[in-house]
Design a protein around this motif. Sequence first.
Motif, PDB file in Angstrom:
ATOM      1  N   PHE A  26      21.387 -15.938  33.308  1.00  0.00           N
ATOM      2  CA  PHE A  26      21.397 -16.121  31.915  1.00  0.00           C
ATOM      3  C   PHE A  26      20.405 -15.488  31.065  1.00  0.00           C
ATOM      4  CE2 PHE A  26      23.007 -20.716  31.318  1.00  0.00           C
ATOM      5  CZ  PHE A  26      23.948 -20.662  32.119  1.00  0.00           C
ATOM      6  N   ILE A  33      22.659 -10.072  24.658  1.00  0.00           N
ATOM      7  CA  ILE A  33      23.045 -10.578  23.114  1.00  0.00           C
ATOM      8  C   ILE A  33      22.113 -10.009  22.223  1.00  0.00           C
ATOM      9  CG2 ILE A  33      23.189 -12.587  21.606  1.00  0.00           C
ATOM     10  CD1 ILE A  33      24.166 -14.054  24.282  1.00  0.00           C
TER      11      ILE A  33
ATOM     12  N   ILE B 240      30.475 -10.001  11.735  1.00  0.00           N
ATOM     13  CA  ILE B 240      29.426  -8.775  12.013  1.00  0.00           C
ATOM     14  C   ILE B 240      29.078  -8.190  10.900  1.00  0.00           C
ATOM     15  CG2 ILE B 240      29.488  -6.357  12.988  1.00  0.00           C
ATOM     16  CD1 ILE B 240      31.265  -7.472  15.234  1.00  0.00           C
ATOM     17  N   LEU B 272      26.164 -18.703  13.131  1.00  0.00           N
ATOM     18  CA  LEU B 272      25.232 -17.911  13.593  1.00  0.00           C
ATOM     19  C   LEU B 272      25.195 -16.474  12.680  1.00  0.00           C
ATOM     20  CD1 LEU B 272      22.813 -17.420  15.464  1.00  0.00           C
ATOM     21  CD2 LEU B 272      24.173 -16.184  16.880  1.00  0.00           C
ATOM     22  N   PHE B 323      24.013 -22.334  28.182  1.00  0.00           N
ATOM     23  CA  PHE B 323      25.272 -21.400  28.212  1.00  0.00           C
ATOM     24  C   PHE B 323      26.203 -21.519  26.940  1.00  0.00           C
ATOM     25  CE2 PHE B 323      29.406 -20.628  30.349  1.00  0.00           C
ATOM     26  CZ  PHE B 323      28.991 -19.313  30.811  1.00  0.00           C
ATOM     27  N   PHE B 326      24.481 -19.306  24.131  1.00  0.00           N
ATOM     28  CA  PHE B 326      24.724 -17.790  24.496  1.00  0.00           C
ATOM     29  C   PHE B 326      25.988 -17.267  24.053  1.00  0.00           C
ATOM     30  CE2 PHE B 326      20.792 -18.045  27.422  1.00  0.00           C
ATOM     31  CZ  PHE B 326      20.026 -18.075  26.199  1.00  0.00           C
ATOM     32  N   VAL B 327      27.165 -18.216  24.685  1.00  0.00           N
ATOM     33  CA  VAL B 327      28.480 -18.037  24.674  1.00  0.00           C
ATOM     34  C   VAL B 327      28.702 -17.894  23.025  1.00  0.00           C
ATOM     35  CG1 VAL B 327      30.848 -18.618  25.000  1.00  0.00           C
ATOM     36  CG2 VAL B 327      29.252 -18.632  26.843  1.00  0.00           C
ATOM     37  N   ALA B 329      26.938 -17.318  20.657  1.00  0.00           N
ATOM     38  CA  ALA B 329      26.266 -16.178  20.061  1.00  0.00           C
ATOM     39  C   ALA B 329      26.970 -14.878  20.727  1.00  0.00           C
ATOM     40  CB  ALA B 329      24.879 -15.905  20.437  1.00  0.00           C
ATOM     41  N   ALA B 330      27.310 -14.823  21.886  1.00  0.00           N
ATOM     42  CA  ALA B 330      28.122 -13.608  22.351  1.00  0.00           C
ATOM     43  C   ALA B 330      29.365 -13.320  21.597  1.00  0.00           C
ATOM     44  CB  ALA B 330      28.394 -13.732  23.647  1.00  0.00           C
ATOM     45  N   THR B 332      30.213 -14.520  18.568  1.00  0.00           N
ATOM     46  CA  THR B 332      30.035 -13.869  16.941  1.00  0.00           C
ATOM     47  C   THR B 332      29.665 -12.305  16.904  1.00  0.00           C
ATOM     48  OG1 THR B 332      27.579 -14.749  17.050  1.00  0.00           O
ATOM     49  CG2 THR B 332      29.459 -16.320  16.395  1.00  0.00           C
ATOM     50  N   CYS B 333      28.921 -11.967  17.774  1.00  0.00           N
ATOM     51  CA  CYS B 333      28.636 -10.678  17.765  1.00  0.00           C
ATOM     52  C   CYS B 333      29.506  -9.713  18.620  1.00  0.00           C
ATOM     53  CB  CYS B 333      27.107 -10.475  18.404  1.00  0.00           C
ATOM     54  SG  CYS B 333      26.918 -10.585  19.978  1.00  0.00           S
ATOM     55  N   GLY B 334      30.670 -10.393  19.168  1.00  0.00           N
ATOM     56  CA  GLY B 334      31.656  -9.404  19.639  1.00  0.00           C
ATOM     57  C   GLY B 334      31.599  -9.283  21.163  1.00  0.00           C
ATOM     58  N   LEU B 335      30.613  -9.676  21.691  1.00  0.00           N
ATOM     59  CA  LEU B 335      30.663  -9.390  22.967  1.00  0.00           C
ATOM     60  C   LEU B 335      31.414 -10.249  23.903  1.00  0.00           C
ATOM     61  CD1 LEU B 335      26.650  -9.597  24.061  1.00  0.00           C
ATOM     62  CD2 LEU B 335      28.143  -7.905  24.211  1.00  0.00           C
ATOM     63  N   PHE B 336      32.017 -11.361  23.560  1.00  0.00           N
ATOM     64  CA  PHE B 336      32.805 -12.359  24.151  1.00  0.00           C
ATOM     65  C   PHE B 336      34.228 -12.384  23.277  1.00  0.00           C
ATOM     66  CE2 PHE B 336      31.250 -15.262  27.563  1.00  0.00           C
ATOM     67  CZ  PHE B 336      30.717 -14.234  28.295  1.00  0.00           C
TER      68      PHE B 336
END
Lengths: 702, 383
Positions: A26, A33, B240, B272, B323, B326-327, B329-330, B332-336
């Motif tokens: 985590f 992030i 973004i 976010l 989780f 973080f998901v 957040a991920a 909204t910034c394009g990591l996921f």
Amino acid sequence: MDHTDPGFPEKQKSGIARTFIVYAGFFIFFLMIIGRMFYIQVIQGGKYQEAARQQYEERLILKANRGIIYDRRGIPLVTNQIQYSYGIDPYMTRAEEAPVIARKFSKIFGKSYSGYLEKIRTKKNFVWLERGVTPEQKKQLSLENYHSIVELKEPTRLYRYNEKAGQVLGFTNIDNKGISGIELSYDSWIRGRDGYTIMQRDGRGQLIPAADYARQDPQNGKNVSTTLDIVIQSIVDEELAKGVKEAGGSAGIAVFVIPQTGEIVAMSNFPGLDPNHPEKADVENTRIRAITDVLEPGSTFKLVTAAGAFEYGLRNSRDKINGERGTWLYKGEKVIDHEPLGTVTFEEGVVQSSNVVMAKTGLLIGEENFYKLARNFGFGMETGIDIAGEIPGTLKQPNTWSGITLAWMAFGYEVLVTPIQMMNAYAAIANRGQLMKPFVVKSVFDETGKVAFENKPTLIRQVITTATIDTLIPILVKVVTKGTAKAARIENLQIAGKTGTAKKVISGKYEKTYMASFVGFFPADRPQLAGIVIIDSPEKGFYGGAVSAPVFGRIAQRLMSNSILERPAEAGLSADSLFSRAILPDMRSWSAAAARAWLEDFGIEPDFVNEESGFIVQTEPAAGTRLVPDLEVKLVTADQVKTTGGPSLADLKGKSLRQAVNILQSQGFQVKIQGSGQVVKAELSKTNSKTVTLFGRQDDRK
Amino acid sequence: MTDQLLTSKPENQWQQADKLLFWAVLGLLGFGVLAVYSASASMAAAKEHSTEFYVFRHIAKVVAGVAVIWILSKVDYHLYARYSKPLMMIAVFSLFILLVTGGSGEKKGAARWFEFGPVSFQPSELAKWTLILHLSVLMSRKSELMDDFKRGILPLLVWIGATVMLIALQPNFSTAAVISAISVLLLFIARANLKFLIPVGLAVIPVAAAYVMLSPYRLKRITMFLSGHETVNYQLAQAIIALGNGGFFGAGIGQSKQRDFFLPEPFNDFILPIIGEEYGFIGVTVLLSVFVFIMIRGIKIIKRAPDLMGMYLAAGIVMTISFYAFVNAAVTCGLFPTTGLPMPFISYGGTSILFTCAAVGILLNISKQGTEPIIVPDEEEAE
């Protein structure tokens, strides 16, 4: 604590260990992030800030208005108007729309329906349909519902008298910048400075006024008061055109000046130029020929010789001179008169325009004195008129003269002059020998009438003594009464002047054609105007006396017989006549329609900087500005009055009257109610932007 | 069989609940109100003629949420062991009903919730938390059988499989995936033998792949994401821009531009970026760090949990909350790839905020019953 599970500590221990493993995962996720956020927000932040600004900021240019150009009596000659250009995207046009659009354009502009239809069906992304469309035509067109139509709004100059003084006033280019005439020469005053306002836009494309953004109010250009008199200009234009046509000439030039001040009251060129459509004119006709054309003047230049003879005490009016029967051989070259004269008085020689008499007199004056006097009359140098493009002509230095130059210059050859120089020399005679600097702009003043720049009458020099003038003027009068310019003679008015037949010089070469000229002033005893009339390449007699003199005479007659020169001077430009007492109200939060209606009552066509819809958020000029005729009022609209408020009237539909009243009252609106039940219509009052009338559905039970 | 496994102290002997955890959650909820207000005002004004329309509704839920925390922190968590199975059955049944009837709320073609008048209810939320509860109960009971596939692991997998499948069929791929992930992590913490866990994990891959392939829109989303062209997604592009527009320190409270109809769902799943725009990188970092802080408080609760059920339940709750954060957040910034998961405690949400608060209440109760870790037998508290 009672643990019934003896394996609990062991299980707990390994569970916690495994939890830490999950936590580690985590935490790595968390760091990724944060890293990604750092990249977007900090490293790439600038790029996205720019992208955001491009999305939410809209910079609206507030075009400065060019100053208004007035004539000497305060009549507006040049004002501004909004014009529209229409183009279409044929691909975006629906098949059934094309005929409708074509028919609309055909109806308004009187061009063929099929021509427009063909354009609309062109296989291109963009075609111009019509440019230079006036606000009235725009209204008639009513193209709001066609999305394929592209409308461009451009502030343009309106030259109210079309061809009158067209070349002198000049015109502007597509960017509304002056490129010729007064528009060019005074551009830095007239132009003003564009301003801008920044509006915030939301994702739906709606504009929100952004009070905290920088804005720059436009600085409108300064107004110009010219020395031109549109009435005189019109008369001169008309008579010149008539004269050119009657003589079968190709072109005509006429300039009139107030000799005591140098104020040019009329400056005509034929063919004329309509500055509203400079693109339609021949480039030849955009010149102000009085200052750009040079010619070998011929007889009109004899003024210098005659003046010199008296000024240097070399001749008396009654001196007898041998006219040599029209032909005099000097240094192997023949001086020829078209009217052979025997022995005549000097005065007779001038009146009959004898080249022989003048050549002999010139030689008597001598090179140095003759040159000096010609210079003093202003030949060979710019007059200094305040419009760009003037050329100096050519007066050669005596040391470059050939043996016969002096003799020939004495009757107007071997010297190149501009029409304005010649007119100005005669104006100096009319002004008791004082040569004035000619000018076309009297003053430049701002919207409040405050003068920012002024041209005052400027004395260049005293050319000759008044004694010489007193001798010279009666001779010039006789030129008209019984000499070569008899055609200029009119009853009850003494005109003084001289005819001439000039050779055209283009690029240093003599043309085969001639220019017939007459230059003079009137009334001879108390001169009010001096002027020159030149007709280019007349077919019916090329002598100035036959062609130009009558034009000059007719102009003088019309001006004097109608007492035009006796109109009270400076009638215009007074605060009372130009500026009314009404002021521009604070239109913010008015509906676009209400603002238009109010302004139209004052004859003002509002200029909507963006959309003509929604609410007014800004006016230019600001509230409190005094209304003047032709005031340009720019309106900036937004779809909402402010971010959080502003009921859209359409949104009230369907609400109960009570709800609608609450919403409106919370926004500070006065509410009038008609009917009951649900709101079917809401209308903003045309006269009061804070009053809304709600129409309810009729009560069905009645 | 049930009660003997569960231990509990009488309520008057409970310690103080984990105050820092409570304040962290309260802080998040309070900040969420501020963020929702800023993010929703424009849309509220446009749609409802009141800038406060959404935030008032949000505040109502936050107040209810705090009440739920307070109440459930007083309820002995062991009580749920008795009801976890019926609850689980209700959850699965409601998912099934939703699937059959199509529910009442349609979102991008997927039926995800029921509406009862003004109250909307999202069965997947209930199922998610019930599954964590039920797994915790089962795993603590079967703590000796975690090496036994048939008797230990398989029953767990049946519940997980049923829940995940029904959610996936809604279709709600992201929630299904996140619940699968949390369930597997919970099994891992509960010492499930890795020789079962790894094959199960591997078996999921072809199933998930087939599931993705069957839907063009999911396939497109995933391939776009993998090929790095995710930014053609308008919502993400706007997210973004919002984050970038905030820069390091942010544009300031209430200064978001992207909320004004540029960024879709600015107060729900994509709140976010608005926070990032107004409070900058600093704000985002602090916000996400609070979830790390919750994890830290969580490990303390896990360590001190009086029994396995408390331990697993605490781990499940803490993992789920962080989780999700973080998901979200991920995404909204394009990591996921873009999914529809809310930011816990912050996003304007229907059922989610109440369920999450309920979970926090349970977590607080576990913390109240905590003891010193029993790893050192000497420190074991005497009765």
